[in-house]
Design a protein around this motif. Structure first.
Motif, mmCIF file in Angstrom:
data_model
loop_
_atom_site.group_PDB
_atom_site.id
_atom_site.type_symbol
_atom_site.label_atom_id
_atom_site.label_comp_id
_atom_site.label_asym_id
_atom_site.label_seq_id
_atom_site.Cartn_x
_atom_site.Cartn_y
_atom_site.Cartn_z
ATOM 1 N N ALA A 21 0.905 -1.150 -0.139
ATOM 2 C CA ALA A 21 -0.113 0.136 -0.272
ATOM 3 C C ALA A 21 0.740 1.207 0.424
ATOM 4 O O ALA A 21 2.204 1.192 0.763
ATOM 5 N N THR A 22 0.669 2.511 -0.559
ATOM 6 C CA THR A 22 1.297 2.915 -1.368
ATOM 7 C C THR A 22 1.417 4.519 0.247
ATOM 8 O O THR A 22 0.022 4.094 0.641
ATOM 9 N N THR A 30 6.695 2.213 -2.029
ATOM 10 C CA THR A 30 6.394 3.704 -3.050
ATOM 11 C C THR A 30 6.410 2.409 -4.151
ATOM 12 O O THR A 30 6.334 3.198 -5.390
ATOM 13 N N SER A 31 5.549 0.995 -3.684
ATOM 14 C CA SER A 31 4.780 0.123 -5.239
ATOM 15 C C SER A 31 3.896 -0.990 -4.414
ATOM 16 O O SER A 31 4.907 -0.535 -3.207
ATOM 17 N N ILE A 32 2.863 -0.999 -5.402
ATOM 18 C CA ILE A 32 2.583 -2.137 -5.045
ATOM 19 C C ILE A 32 2.428 -3.069 -6.148
ATOM 20 O O ILE A 32 2.943 -3.171 -7.522
ATOM 21 N N VAL A 33 2.406 -4.298 -6.038
ATOM 22 C CA VAL A 33 2.131 -4.821 -6.505
ATOM 23 C C VAL A 33 0.699 -6.004 -7.277
ATOM 24 O O VAL A 33 0.596 -6.592 -5.675
ATOM 25 N N THR A 34 0.604 -6.408 -7.655
ATOM 26 C CA THR A 34 -1.080 -6.812 -8.442
ATOM 27 C C THR A 34 -1.053 -8.590 -8.970
ATOM 28 O O THR A 34 -0.069 -8.210 -10.103
ATOM 29 N N VAL A 125 13.151 -3.972 7.968
ATOM 30 C CA VAL A 125 13.363 -3.884 6.956
ATOM 31 C C VAL A 125 12.188 -3.487 5.118
ATOM 32 O O VAL A 125 12.232 -2.216 4.727
ATOM 33 N N LEU A 126 10.176 -2.977 5.850
ATOM 34 C CA LEU A 126 10.228 -2.058 5.849
ATOM 35 C C LEU A 126 10.722 -0.551 5.328
ATOM 36 O O LEU A 126 10.353 -0.016 5.105
ATOM 37 N N ALA A 127 11.498 -0.135 6.617
ATOM 38 C CA ALA A 127 12.156 1.278 6.501
ATOM 39 C C ALA A 127 13.276 1.078 4.981
ATOM 40 O O ALA A 127 13.800 2.591 4.788
ATOM 41 N N ALA A 128 13.652 -0.119 4.608
ATOM 42 C CA ALA A 128 14.549 -0.256 3.796
ATOM 43 C C ALA A 128 15.161 0.091 2.946
ATOM 44 O O ALA A 128 15.300 -0.070 1.637
ATOM 45 N N VAL A 129 13.187 -0.786 2.265
ATOM 46 C CA VAL A 129 13.104 -0.955 0.743
ATOM 47 C C VAL A 129 11.234 -0.733 -0.025
ATOM 48 O O VAL A 129 11.024 -0.390 1.650
ATOM 49 N N GLY A 130 11.048 0.161 -0.500
ATOM 50 C CA GLY A 130 9.850 0.847 -1.490
ATOM 51 C C GLY A 130 9.070 -0.822 -1.477
ATOM 52 O O GLY A 130 8.257 -0.547 -1.350
ATOM 53 N N VAL A 131 9.622 -1.761 -1.806
ATOM 54 C CA VAL A 131 8.341 -2.707 -2.290
ATOM 55 C C VAL A 131 7.936 -3.298 -1.204
ATOM 56 O O VAL A 131 8.024 -3.119 -0.074
ATOM 57 N N ALA A 155 2.504 -3.974 10.918
ATOM 58 C CA ALA A 155 2.570 -3.004 10.129
ATOM 59 C C ALA A 155 1.160 -3.207 9.291
ATOM 60 O O ALA A 155 1.055 -3.052 8.191
ATOM 61 N N ALA A 156 -0.037 -3.046 10.337
ATOM 62 C CA ALA A 156 -1.158 -2.635 9.705
ATOM 63 C C ALA A 156 -1.027 -1.354 9.115
ATOM 64 O O ALA A 156 -0.172 -0.285 9.229
ATOM 65 N N GLY A 157 -1.768 -1.572 7.854
ATOM 66 C CA GLY A 157 -1.677 -0.296 6.897
ATOM 67 C C GLY A 157 -0.994 -0.303 5.255
ATOM 68 O O GLY A 157 -0.663 -0.207 4.062
ATOM 69 N N GLU A 158 -0.218 -2.015 6.034
ATOM 70 C CA GLU A 158 1.109 -2.008 4.699
ATOM 71 C C GLU A 158 0.674 -2.777 3.557
ATOM 72 O O GLU A 158 1.495 -2.986 2.681
ATOM 73 N N ASN A 159 -0.691 -3.400 3.798
ATOM 74 C CA ASN A 159 -1.163 -4.615 2.954
ATOM 75 C C ASN A 159 -0.374 -5.858 2.630
ATOM 76 O O ASN A 159 -0.070 -5.785 1.772
ATOM 77 N N LEU A 160 0.823 -6.562 3.613
ATOM 78 C CA LEU A 160 1.176 -7.211 3.655
ATOM 79 C C LEU A 160 1.170 -9.035 3.040
ATOM 80 O O LEU A 160 -0.207 -8.690 3.193
ATOM 81 N N LEU A 161 1.256 -10.098 2.282
ATOM 82 C CA LEU A 161 1.317 -10.774 1.918
ATOM 83 C C LEU A 161 1.914 -11.968 3.242
ATOM 84 O O LEU A 161 2.871 -11.648 3.824
ATOM 85 N N ILE A 162 0.866 -12.577 4.453
ATOM 86 C CA ILE A 162 1.798 -12.651 5.116
ATOM 87 C C ILE A 162 0.942 -14.622 5.656
ATOM 88 O O ILE A 162 0.524 -14.549 4.962
ATOM 89 N N GLY A 163 2.632 -15.001 5.768
ATOM 90 C CA GLY A 163 2.145 -16.937 5.888
ATOM 91 C C GLY A 163 2.916 -17.186 6.597
ATOM 92 O O GLY A 163 4.192 -17.135 7.703
#
Lengths: 324, 263
Positions: A21-22, A30-34, A125-131, A155-163
């Protein structure tokens, strides 16, 4: 007389899932992946659209992966002890579109990192990268059930993929994803029937199918990849025929599968006929990935930068529409 | 297997009354109930008592579409009524039905093509229903040839071999099954098949059992859809199970529930 090209008329298609999520969407990416949206068998562009190309997520671990062989460790030798720096290198130098962070250090039999330590690693890691980020637990169910909800909340709001959510242990990770609005990986080891059932169980809890990515439990090249292919093909055909419970995009842990094969690890001195070990491991990972692409995998989790580069080239070629 | 819910039909007392009183509620209730039960299409039929079928069928279509997005199957022998209702459909519907009479074909097939609608073609003429599978299939072939001539996609042609009650016309059921098998060989892609399922058990005390046994047997030889009572849970369970046995749906423990959630 003109030849009539027979094309399949598919009634269903694969769901799309957006990861990350931007700022405008409430996150910091800084980017999202669909991924997903495919309306035909993989790369048959003439039969149906394939709006999003398959993506490569590069794997980062929360501990130094002592068991990795030297060929695999070499590109990351300077960053293996620092997940944030490791992730940054994957993105800046090797063009990773996603980072797959495995919280392996949380394993009670290894470093036994606390939930707080895990949260701090994820934040770094979230702070180090924008992907966008994929975060998975260490594999110990009890520990993951504590760690993953903490990570999801932080990480609420970051729209992670968790598993991962599994048939016998899916509720806490699914609940955490629902509350904090993340996506979930549903893992079923090479069983299409349980894959479908797990998707049903997850949606019955209230998480939308557009938030689920399935991991069919890949086998590496030479170690059952053909079974994985059959599962992928069966699921894809079911989805195209309208089976909504099988129309979730697919993730595969390619690097994990390929780099545990004997062929990727045995030194050339043991098997002179097999050639150089350095090339062999890279090719083993690249070939595993390209085979799985043909089965319809949407997110390839990979390790070695050279394998990543080969597969990216392959994806580029496969995404060029063919004229029929 | 495409399920066409039969319940919104003026032959049923509650619907017949609603139609006469222009009361949309009973129609809408049955639309919602049948959708929840797994229907893919909803059949709508004014019944014999509607004063003005042209006006009534259109009104019924509009009323039902207020509460559901399911496509509708316009069931009427008055072709003017069908022609009036087709333009108000939100999703491409189905025309029910057209006998193998050139006059009917020439009237209805162009309408189906024009509105992207499917159409049910009956394997019978004004003279009635033939007995043998050969004669039924001959009518089916004539309907297929007309679909080709009119540019109607074969997948939009639903051929109904006409099931008759097993207690008075027992020798027909086996011919119907053979007809279904042959219809699927008539063209590539094959036409679809359908049947008015409840017919087969009329006036017997064992209707649900006969209906679902016939349904699964017909599925095995190529039945693609049926007009039926979707509220018959055991019927829908039997159809869901039939699809598993035929390897059309992938098994999972909740398959009966998933089958109903298709739409």
């Amino acid at each position: 007389m003109a030849v009539q090209i027979i094309k399949e008329r598919n009634t269903g298609k694969i769901n799309t899932v957006a990861i990350g999520a931007t700022k405008e969407q409430g996150g910091t990416r800084t980017s999202i992946v669909t991924v997903g949206g495919d309306a035909a068998l993989p790369f048959l562009h003439f039969e149906g659209e394939m709006p999003h190309k398959p993506v490569i997520a590069m794997e980062v671990q929360s501990r130094v992966p002592a068991q990795w062989n030297d060929v695999l460790k070499q590109p990351f030798a300077d960053v293996l002890g620092d997940p944030a720096a490791w992730a940054k290198k994957c993105v800046d130098m090797y063009g990773a579109e996603l980072i797959y962070l495995k919280l392996s250090g949380a394993d009670p039999d290894l470093e036994n990192q606390s939930p707080e330590e895990c949260v701090s690693i994820v934040k770094n890691v979230l702070a180090a990268v924008g992907v966008p980020l994929i975060v998975v637990g260490c594999g110990n169910e009890d520990k993951d059930n504590v760690v993953l909800p903490a990570v999801a909340e932080a990480a609420a709001g970051e729209n992670l993929l968790i598993g991962v959510a599994e048939q016998e242990n899916y509720k806490s990770v699914v609940a955490a994803a629902m509350v904090h609005k993340h996506n979930v990986i549903a893992l079923t080891p090479c069983d299409i029937n349980i894959c479908k059932q797990l998707n049903i169980l997850i949606t019955e809890m209230g998480l939308g199918l557009d938030r689920v990515v399935v991991d069919p439990g890949a086998g590496g090249l030479g170690y059952g990849i053909e079974y994985t292919y059959s599962i992928l093909e069966r699921g894809r055909l079911g989805a195209l025929q309208g089976d909504k419970m099988l129309s979730t995009p697919v993730i595969a842990t390619v690097g994990y599968e390929a780099w545990r094969a004997k062929e990727a690890n045995a030194p050339a001195s043991d098997f002179p006929a097999w050639g150089e070990q350095s090339e062999r491991g890279v090719l083993w990972e690249a070939m595993t990935a390209t085979a799985l692409l043909q089965g319809g995998v949407h997110i390839l989790v990979m390790r070695h930068p050279e394998a990543v580069s080969l597969v990216r080239k392959n994806i580029g070629a496969l995404m060029v529409p063919q004229a029929v | 297997m495409i399920l066409i819910g039969e319940r919104i039909n003026g032959m049923f007392k509650d619907i017949g009354k609603a139609v006469q009183e222009w009361d949309p509620k009973p129609l809408q209730e049955w639309a919602k109930k049948q959708e929840a039960a797994g229907a893919h299409y909803l059949d709508i039929n004014t019944g014999p008592n509607a004063e003005d079928q042209v006006k009534t069928l259109k009104w019924m279509a509009e009323a039902v579409q207020e509460v559901t997005n399911l496509p509708l199957c316009l069931d009427c022998t008055n072709f003017d009524a069908i022609e009036a209702a087709l333009p108000v459909l939100k999703r491409p519907g189905m025309i029910n039905s057209c006998k193998c009479e050139q006059e009917e074909i020439d009237r209805l097939f162009p309408l189906a093509v024009n509105y992207n609608a499917a159409i049910i073609g009956l394997c019978m003429t004004n003279k009635g229903v033939p007995k043998s599978a050969e004669d039924r299939t001959a009518f089916a072939m004539e309907l297929v040839a007309n679909a080709d001539a009119y540019g109607l996609p074969f997948e939009d042609l639903y051929l109904d071999p006409i099931a008759l009650p097993v207690n008075v016309a027992q020798e027909h059921a086996v011919e119907v099954l053979e007809t279904i098998r042959q219809i699927k060989l008539l063209s590539n892609p094959a036409p679809r098949t359908t049947v008015g399922l409840s017919n087969v058990s009329q006036k017997t005390p064992h209707r649900p059992l006969i209906n679902r046994t016939f349904a699964t047997m017909a599925m095995a030889v190529g039945l693609d859809s049926a007009i039926l009572d979707v509220m018959d849970d055991m019927m829908v369970d039997a159809i869901a199970t039939g699809r598993l046995i035929l390897n059309k749906d992938i098994y999972c423990d909740s398959y009966q529930k998933v089958f109903r959630q298709h739409s």
